[in-house]
Write an enzyme that holds these catalytic residues in place. Structure first.
Site, PDB file in Angstrom:
ATOM      1  N   CYS A 106       0.822  -1.226   0.000  1.00  0.00           N
ATOM      2  CA  CYS A 106       0.000   0.000   0.000  1.00  0.00           C
ATOM      3  C   CYS A 106       0.852   1.270   0.000  1.00  0.00           C
ATOM      4  CB  CYS A 106      -0.944   0.002   1.187  1.00  0.00           C
ATOM      5  SG  CYS A 106      -2.071  -1.401   1.160  1.00  0.00           S
ATOM      6  N   HIS A 166      -3.345   7.443   1.783  1.00  0.00           N
ATOM      7  CA  HIS A 166      -3.731   6.096   1.358  1.00  0.00           C
ATOM      8  C   HIS A 166      -5.127   5.830   1.911  1.00  0.00           C
ATOM      9  CE1 HIS A 166      -3.974   1.920   0.668  1.00  0.00           C
ATOM     10  NE2 HIS A 166      -3.761   1.556   1.917  1.00  0.00           N
ATOM     11  N   ASN A 171     -10.046  -0.184  -0.332  1.00  0.00           N
ATOM     12  CA  ASN A 171      -8.587  -0.082  -0.269  1.00  0.00           C
ATOM     13  C   ASN A 171      -8.004  -0.685  -1.553  1.00  0.00           C
ATOM     14  OD1 ASN A 171      -5.868  -0.369   0.248  1.00  0.00           O
ATOM     15  ND2 ASN A 171      -6.132  -1.123   2.326  1.00  0.00           N
TER      16      ASN A 171
HETATM   17  O1  UT7 Z   1      -3.822  -0.818   3.473  1.00  0.00           O
HETATM   18  C1  UT7 Z   1      -2.999  -1.499   4.351  1.00  0.00           C
HETATM   19  C2  UT7 Z   1      -3.284  -1.147   5.682  1.00  0.00           C
HETATM   20  N1  UT7 Z   1      -4.493  -1.758   6.152  1.00  0.00           N
HETATM   21  C3  UT7 Z   1      -5.196  -1.096   7.013  1.00  0.00           C
HETATM   22  O2  UT7 Z   1      -4.876   0.016   7.297  1.00  0.00           O
HETATM   23  C4  UT7 Z   1      -6.351  -1.768   7.718  1.00  0.00           C
HETATM   24  C5  UT7 Z   1      -6.227  -1.485   9.178  1.00  0.00           C
HETATM   25  N2  UT7 Z   1      -7.271  -2.043   9.991  1.00  0.00           N
HETATM   26  C6  UT7 Z   1      -8.571  -1.685   9.892  1.00  0.00           C
HETATM   27  O3  UT7 Z   1      -8.939  -0.926   9.044  1.00  0.00           O
HETATM   28  C7  UT7 Z   1      -9.516  -2.194  10.941  1.00  0.00           C
HETATM   29  O4  UT7 Z   1      -8.806  -2.833  11.961  1.00  0.00           O
HETATM   30  C8  UT7 Z   1     -10.592  -3.159  10.381  1.00  0.00           C
HETATM   31  C9  UT7 Z   1     -11.586  -2.410   9.530  1.00  0.00           C
HETATM   32  C10 UT7 Z   1      -9.916  -4.257   9.584  1.00  0.00           C
HETATM   33  C11 UT7 Z   1     -11.368  -3.813  11.531  1.00  0.00           C
HETATM   34  O5  UT7 Z   1     -11.906  -2.826  12.397  1.00  0.00           O
HETATM   35  P1  UT7 Z   1     -11.748  -2.970  13.984  1.00  0.00           P
HETATM   36  O6  UT7 Z   1     -12.510  -1.888  14.590  1.00  0.00           O
HETATM   37  O7  UT7 Z   1     -10.277  -3.032  14.266  1.00  0.00           O
HETATM   38  O8  UT7 Z   1     -12.477  -4.322  14.264  1.00  0.00           O
HETATM   39  P2  UT7 Z   1     -11.888  -5.668  14.905  1.00  0.00           P
HETATM   40  O9  UT7 Z   1     -10.880  -6.292  13.984  1.00  0.00           O
HETATM   41  O10 UT7 Z   1     -11.472  -5.381  16.279  1.00  0.00           O
HETATM   42  O11 UT7 Z   1     -13.162  -6.545  14.920  1.00  0.00           O
HETATM   43  C12 UT7 Z   1     -14.244  -6.257  15.755  1.00  0.00           C
HETATM   44  C13 UT7 Z   1     -15.262  -7.370  15.604  1.00  0.00           C
HETATM   45  C14 UT7 Z   1     -14.663  -8.760  15.745  1.00  0.00           C
HETATM   46  O12 UT7 Z   1     -15.602  -9.543  16.445  1.00  0.00           O
HETATM   47  P3  UT7 Z   1     -15.380  -9.886  17.999  1.00  0.00           P
HETATM   48  O13 UT7 Z   1     -14.058 -10.631  18.035  1.00  0.00           O
HETATM   49  O14 UT7 Z   1     -15.309  -8.557  18.675  1.00  0.00           O
HETATM   50  O15 UT7 Z   1     -16.561 -10.707  18.328  1.00  0.00           O
HETATM   51  C15 UT7 Z   1     -14.570  -9.263  14.328  1.00  0.00           C
HETATM   52  O16 UT7 Z   1     -14.676 -10.667  14.226  1.00  0.00           O
HETATM   53  O17 UT7 Z   1     -15.835  -7.321  14.286  1.00  0.00           O
HETATM   54  C16 UT7 Z   1     -15.773  -8.616  13.683  1.00  0.00           C
HETATM   55  N3  UT7 Z   1     -15.650  -8.453  12.242  1.00  0.00           N
HETATM   56  C17 UT7 Z   1     -16.705  -8.297  11.455  1.00  0.00           C
HETATM   57  N4  UT7 Z   1     -18.024  -8.231  11.712  1.00  0.00           N
HETATM   58  C18 UT7 Z   1     -18.866  -8.041  10.686  1.00  0.00           C
HETATM   59  C19 UT7 Z   1     -14.519  -8.446  11.490  1.00  0.00           C
HETATM   60  N5  UT7 Z   1     -14.851  -8.280  10.204  1.00  0.00           N
HETATM   61  C20 UT7 Z   1     -16.202  -8.183  10.143  1.00  0.00           C
HETATM   62  C21 UT7 Z   1     -17.115  -8.001   9.116  1.00  0.00           C
HETATM   63  N6  UT7 Z   1     -18.430  -7.931   9.432  1.00  0.00           N
HETATM   64  N7  UT7 Z   1     -16.739  -7.860   7.813  1.00  0.00           N
END
Ligand code: UT7
Length: 323
Positions: free
Chosen positions: A114, A250, A280
């Site tokens: 990225c 980005h 992304n």
């Molecule tokens: O371009 C390269 C760089 N990449 C990035 O910058 C991405 C960086 N990370 C992010 O953008 C965020 O961390 C995400 C969007 C990937 C995730 O957001 P988050 O607020 O960090 O959520 P999380 O990973 O802590 O997940 C929260 C909950 C989890 O459930 P539990 O464990 O709390 O029960 C996940 O399993 O959300 C769940 N979850 C989803 N739920 C519904 C993860 N993906 C999904 C989904 N739909 N698609």
């Protein structure tokens, strides 16, 4: 006299197929509401079967050439930033060269995921200021849909396909910050974090693999490292937050974009945001946002633009330029 790499033109291409968040509700335990609120993404484009990264890149390049009033033979170097090249080799860049009918100069790929486009811009700047090239076509192009695990809701809803291109031309400047062109660059990587964002396959591993990400961990590094690299590049260019007309980040997550802008002391009305429409697109996201920003009449000649990006590696960086 100081040689500067000045923007001559910009363009982009997005595949025809638009996929709204609701599509994923049919196959995954997810919702439009979750995707929108956690990432800011509403839709993304996916390449058609047989449509490759070099095809997208070529269309973006043609748009940038048209915007510059140039033809392919006016270009003497091309850099394609991509992690999803058509083939293991030759480079996507040489494939674009062939599709453009550009039979001279030299072309190569840069792979910094990225952060690829800021790495490519920095390399293009080095070629220009050292006198090795007069006009450089810099492209970010990706087909991340090819490396998605469609059963992993934590990643497959976040990425999209697309391409953006910028043409840089050597022009004489005075050497101070009033010059048009690239004013400073800052690149970083730290391989200790290679396991938080990677593809679990590759040529030497003998399978293509899928993107794997510890989203929360990447998020934790992103805001802090993006703000730090932007500040470093701004300090090098002697540009203050008040002098920044546009931050072009980005486009991974609206929460990262907002958090970084806040740390940079730049209000959101001076940030170009396209993540809602593109998802992304990895190395393509910054040139796509530059092209959209220009076509919407936001980015204008003379504006100070700060780009910043982070991705797998981790690799991150920032480029400050005057449009
Ligand atoms: O371009 C390269 C760089 N990449 C990035 O910058 C991405 C960086 N990370 C992010 O953008 C965020 O961390 C995400 C969007 C990937 C995730 O957001 P988050 O607020 O960090 O959520 P999380 O990973 O802590 O997940 C929260 C909950 C989890 O459930 P539990 O464990 O709390 O029960 C996940 O399993 O959300 C769940 N979850 C989803 N739920 C519904 C993860 N993906 C999904 C989904 N739909 N698609």
């Amino acid at each position: 006299m100081t040689l500067r790499a000045v923007v001559k033109g910009v363009g982009h291409y997005l595949p025809e197929r638009i996929v709204p968040n609701s599509e994923f509700e049919k196959t995954l335990d997810t919702s439009d509401e979750w995707i929108k609120s956690r990432s800011g993404i509403e839709r993304r484009h996916f390449a058609a079967d047989g449509e490759t990264t070099s095809n997208l890149a070529t269309k973006a390049a043609l748009a940038a050439l048209a915007d510059s009033g140039l033809v392919a033979d006016d270009i003497d170097a091309m850099i394609v930033a991509t992690s999803t090249a058509d083939l293991t080799f030759p480079s996507a860049a040489t494939m674009v060269q062939a599709q453009l009918g550009m039979n001279k100069g030299f072309a190569f790929d840069v792979q910094a995921v990225c952060a690829g486009f800021v790495y490519a811009l920095s390399n293009a700047n080095a070629l220009i200021v050292s006198g090795q090239a007069k006009r450089v076509l810099v492209i970010g192009a990706e087909t991340f849909s090819r490396i998605m695990d469609w059963t992993d809701r934590g990643t497959c809803v976040l990425f999209g396909d697309g391409a953006g291109a910028l043409i840089l031309e050597a022009q004489e400047g005075t050497g101070d910050k009033t010059d048009r062109g690239i004013l400073s660059t800052d690149l970083n990587s730290d391989g200790r974090y290679k396991d938080i964002l990677y593809v679990d396959g590759g040529v030497s591993s003998q399978n293509t693999g899928f993107l794997r990400m510890q989203g929360k961990e990447v998020f934790r590094h992103a805001v802090e490292k993006l703000a730090a690299t932007a500040h470093t590049a701004m300090d090098k260019a002697q540009i203050s937050a008040e002098e920044v007309d546009w931050v072009v980040p980005h486009q991974a997550n609206i929460r990262i974009i907002k958090g970084t802008a806040k740390k940079m002391n730049v209000p959101m009305d001076r940030v170009i945001v396209t993540v809602q429409d593109h998802g992304n697109t990895s190395a393509a996201s910054i040139p796509l946002a530059l092209s959209v920003g220009k076509s919407e009449g936001k980015i204008k000649p003379g504006d100070v633009v700060v780009t910043e990006a982070i991705g797998g590696g981790l690799a991150w960086g920032s480029v400050v330029l005057r449009w």
